[in-house]
Design an enzyme around this catalytic site. Structure first.
Site, PDB file in Angstrom:
ATOM      1  N   LYS A 258       3.568 -15.184   9.052  1.00  0.00           N
ATOM      2  CA  LYS A 258       2.994 -16.128   8.083  1.00  0.00           C
ATOM      3  C   LYS A 258       4.072 -16.641   7.131  1.00  0.00           C
ATOM      4  O   LYS A 258       4.631 -15.882   6.339  1.00  0.00           O
ATOM      5  CB  LYS A 258       1.866 -15.457   7.308  1.00  0.00           C
ATOM      6  CG  LYS A 258       0.734 -14.926   8.179  1.00  0.00           C
ATOM      7  CD  LYS A 258      -0.340 -14.286   7.335  1.00  0.00           C
ATOM      8  CE  LYS A 258      -1.446 -13.691   8.210  1.00  0.00           C
ATOM      9  NZ  LYS A 258      -0.976 -12.503   8.954  1.00  0.00           N
TER      10      LYS A 258
ATOM     11  N   GLY B  64      -0.401  10.338   7.011  1.00  0.00           N
ATOM     12  CA  GLY B  64      -0.792  11.161   5.874  1.00  0.00           C
ATOM     13  C   GLY B  64      -1.489  10.358   4.795  1.00  0.00           C
ATOM     14  O   GLY B  64      -1.591   9.131   4.865  1.00  0.00           O
TER      15      GLY B  64
ATOM     16  N   SER C 246      -1.862   8.245   1.988  1.00  0.00           N
ATOM     17  CA  SER C 246      -0.864   7.411   1.295  1.00  0.00           C
ATOM     18  C   SER C 246      -1.366   5.975   1.138  1.00  0.00           C
ATOM     19  O   SER C 246      -1.022   5.105   1.931  1.00  0.00           O
ATOM     20  CB  SER C 246       0.449   7.413   2.082  1.00  0.00           C
ATOM     21  OG  SER C 246       0.227   7.176   3.464  1.00  0.00           O
TER      22      SER C 246
ATOM     23  N   ALA D  35      -1.291   2.336  -0.070  1.00  0.00           N
ATOM     24  CA  ALA D  35      -0.165   1.454  -0.388  1.00  0.00           C
ATOM     25  C   ALA D  35      -0.077   1.181  -1.886  1.00  0.00           C
ATOM     26  O   ALA D  35       1.017   1.167  -2.469  1.00  0.00           O
ATOM     27  CB  ALA D  35      -0.321   0.130   0.368  1.00  0.00           C
TER      28      ALA D  35
ATOM     29  N   LYS E  68      -9.915   9.907  11.158  1.00  0.00           N
ATOM     30  CA  LYS E  68     -10.388   9.952   9.766  1.00  0.00           C
ATOM     31  C   LYS E  68     -10.927   8.589   9.325  1.00  0.00           C
ATOM     32  O   LYS E  68     -11.793   8.515   8.444  1.00  0.00           O
ATOM     33  CB  LYS E  68      -9.266  10.447   8.848  1.00  0.00           C
ATOM     34  CG  LYS E  68      -8.002   9.593   8.834  1.00  0.00           C
ATOM     35  CD  LYS E  68      -8.023   8.475   7.820  1.00  0.00           C
ATOM     36  CE  LYS E  68      -6.783   7.616   7.937  1.00  0.00           C
ATOM     37  NZ  LYS E  68      -6.822   6.452   7.001  1.00  0.00           N
TER      38      LYS E  68
ATOM     39  N   SER F 124      -9.443   2.499  -0.221  1.00  0.00           N
ATOM     40  CA  SER F 124      -9.687   2.586   1.217  1.00  0.00           C
ATOM     41  C   SER F 124     -10.499   1.398   1.713  1.00  0.00           C
ATOM     42  O   SER F 124     -11.663   1.224   1.341  1.00  0.00           O
ATOM     43  CB  SER F 124     -10.425   3.886   1.550  1.00  0.00           C
ATOM     44  OG  SER F 124     -10.934   3.854   2.861  1.00  0.00           O
ATOM     45  N   ARG F 125      -9.894   0.591   2.589  1.00  0.00           N
ATOM     46  CA  ARG F 125     -10.624  -0.565   3.125  1.00  0.00           C
ATOM     47  C   ARG F 125     -11.758  -0.105   4.039  1.00  0.00           C
ATOM     48  O   ARG F 125     -12.784  -0.790   4.159  1.00  0.00           O
ATOM     49  CB  ARG F 125      -9.662  -1.505   3.846  1.00  0.00           C
ATOM     50  CG  ARG F 125      -9.006  -0.944   5.067  1.00  0.00           C
ATOM     51  CD  ARG F 125      -7.910  -1.817   5.606  1.00  0.00           C
ATOM     52  NE  ARG F 125      -6.712  -1.767   4.786  1.00  0.00           N
ATOM     53  CZ  ARG F 125      -5.521  -2.174   5.198  1.00  0.00           C
ATOM     54  NH1 ARG F 125      -5.369  -2.662   6.407  1.00  0.00           N
ATOM     55  NH2 ARG F 125      -4.478  -2.083   4.411  1.00  0.00           N
TER      56      ARG F 125
END
Length: 330
Positions: free
Chosen positions: A33, A134, A136, A138, A189, A252-253
């Site tokens: 992009k 793990g 994490s 962003a 997960k 968390s999306r």
């Protein structure tokens, strides 16, 4: 330290690039992009995927894939799991023996049902890849909030080199030679986090989420050990650690998408509203099919599959889980 290239300017890849740049590394980010490239190079911000984070001047964004790979030793594949095979096909002619390929995606290949490291090795025709996984987010990595992850590889010298590359006083990296467990824990997960989000969206409470996380952990262990992972790996950072952070955080999306679905939003619309890839959707379909083939019991995954792809009302999905035949916990 050799140069570092990130292929894909997603949120986690950008956060790691910022962290490494602060450590003193020269970092290139490739993306398709043009607007993302311009924002990084001119505005010093990835407005689309990681807004409000200043990107240091030793991070450059480019659109020339060949140049990015040629100029760097460490090649980080920071695209979503479903794009791994395509990006590997695009770069395989540029990959030489001196490169170390690192995957930060979480999932499995939906078509072949292979782990991502297997797809990467086969497509690039290399003998090993390092996998970083793990708990994490962003957003927190980019803000230097203390974070701990794990790196694995078939060749542990790669893992140790990547450990040294990423380690800072705010980003601690462990090694683990169980690459199967590391990859499967990070993939499954997302399914449980999506289910936990749906529970939140319906309006259920902490009791329900605790049950989903605990019994979800059992599903991670069952399918992971069937594929060849070690039990203890799943109770570490890539299994339990990642499960906790993904099921409980609004970063968390997967959880955010689940909340929307639990409130009655269609799956496609929920994913569109999140604006980034919701890995749990594809992972659910892949592990539903894989668990059926391997005859592994994954009732939460099965219920979620029916909600996402068969139109089952989420409340009925919970009812089905709660009214299954009685059994021992262990």
């Amino acid at each position: 330290m050799g140069g570092i290239a990130f292929l894909g300017a997603g949120s986690f890849g950008t956060a790691l690039a910022v962290m490494l740049a602060k450590k003193g590394a020269n970092v290139d980010i490739w993306d398709r992009k043009e607007e993302v490239i311009e924002d990084i190079n001119v505005k010093r911000e990835n407005i689309k995927y990681l807004p409000n984070i200043i990107i240091p001047s030793n991070v450059k964004a480019l659109s020339d894939l060949n140049k990015v790979i040629k100029d760097n030793k460490y090649i980080v594949l920071s695209v979503p799991s479903h794009a791994i095979k395509d990006i590997c096909n695009s770069i395989k002619e540029f990959i030489t023996e001196d490169k170390i390929v690192i995957s930060i995606a979480k999932g499995i290949d939906e078509v072949s049902e292979k782990r991502l490291s297997e797809v990467i090795e086969e497509t690039l025709q290399i003998s090993g890849v390092a996998v970083l996984s793990g708990p994490s987010h962003a957003e927190e990595v980019a803000l230097d909030i203390p974070t701990t992850v794990v790196v694995s590889s078939k060749h542990m010298e790669y893992a140790k080199e990547v450990q040294d590359l990423f380690m800072t006083n705010k980003f601690r990296v462990y090694t683990n030679d169980d690459i199967i467990g590391v990859e499967i824990g990070g993939a499954v997960k997302n399914i449980i986090a999506l289910a936990a989000g749906i529970s939140d969206g319906i309006g259920y409470g902490d009791n329900t989420k605790a049950a989903l996380m605990t019994r979800g952990m059992s599903e991670i262990v069952r399918i992971g050990m069937k594929i060849g992972g070690r039990r203890e790996t799943f109770y570490g950072l890539t299994g339990m650690g990642d499960l906790i952070v993904t099921c409980t955080s609004m970063h968390s999306r997967n959880r955010r998408a689940g909340i929307l679905i639990g409130k009655g939003v269609a799956t496609d619309e929920a994913c569109k509203e999140i604006g980034m890839v919701v890995e749990g959707v594809k992972a659910c379909r892949a592990f539903y099919n894989l668990s059926s083939k391997l005859e592994v019991s994954m009732p939460i995954t099965e219920a979620l599959y029916k909600v996402l792809f068969n139109g089952l009302d989420p409340k009925y999905g919970v009812y089905d889980l709660m009214t299954r035949d009685k059994k021992d916990e262990v």
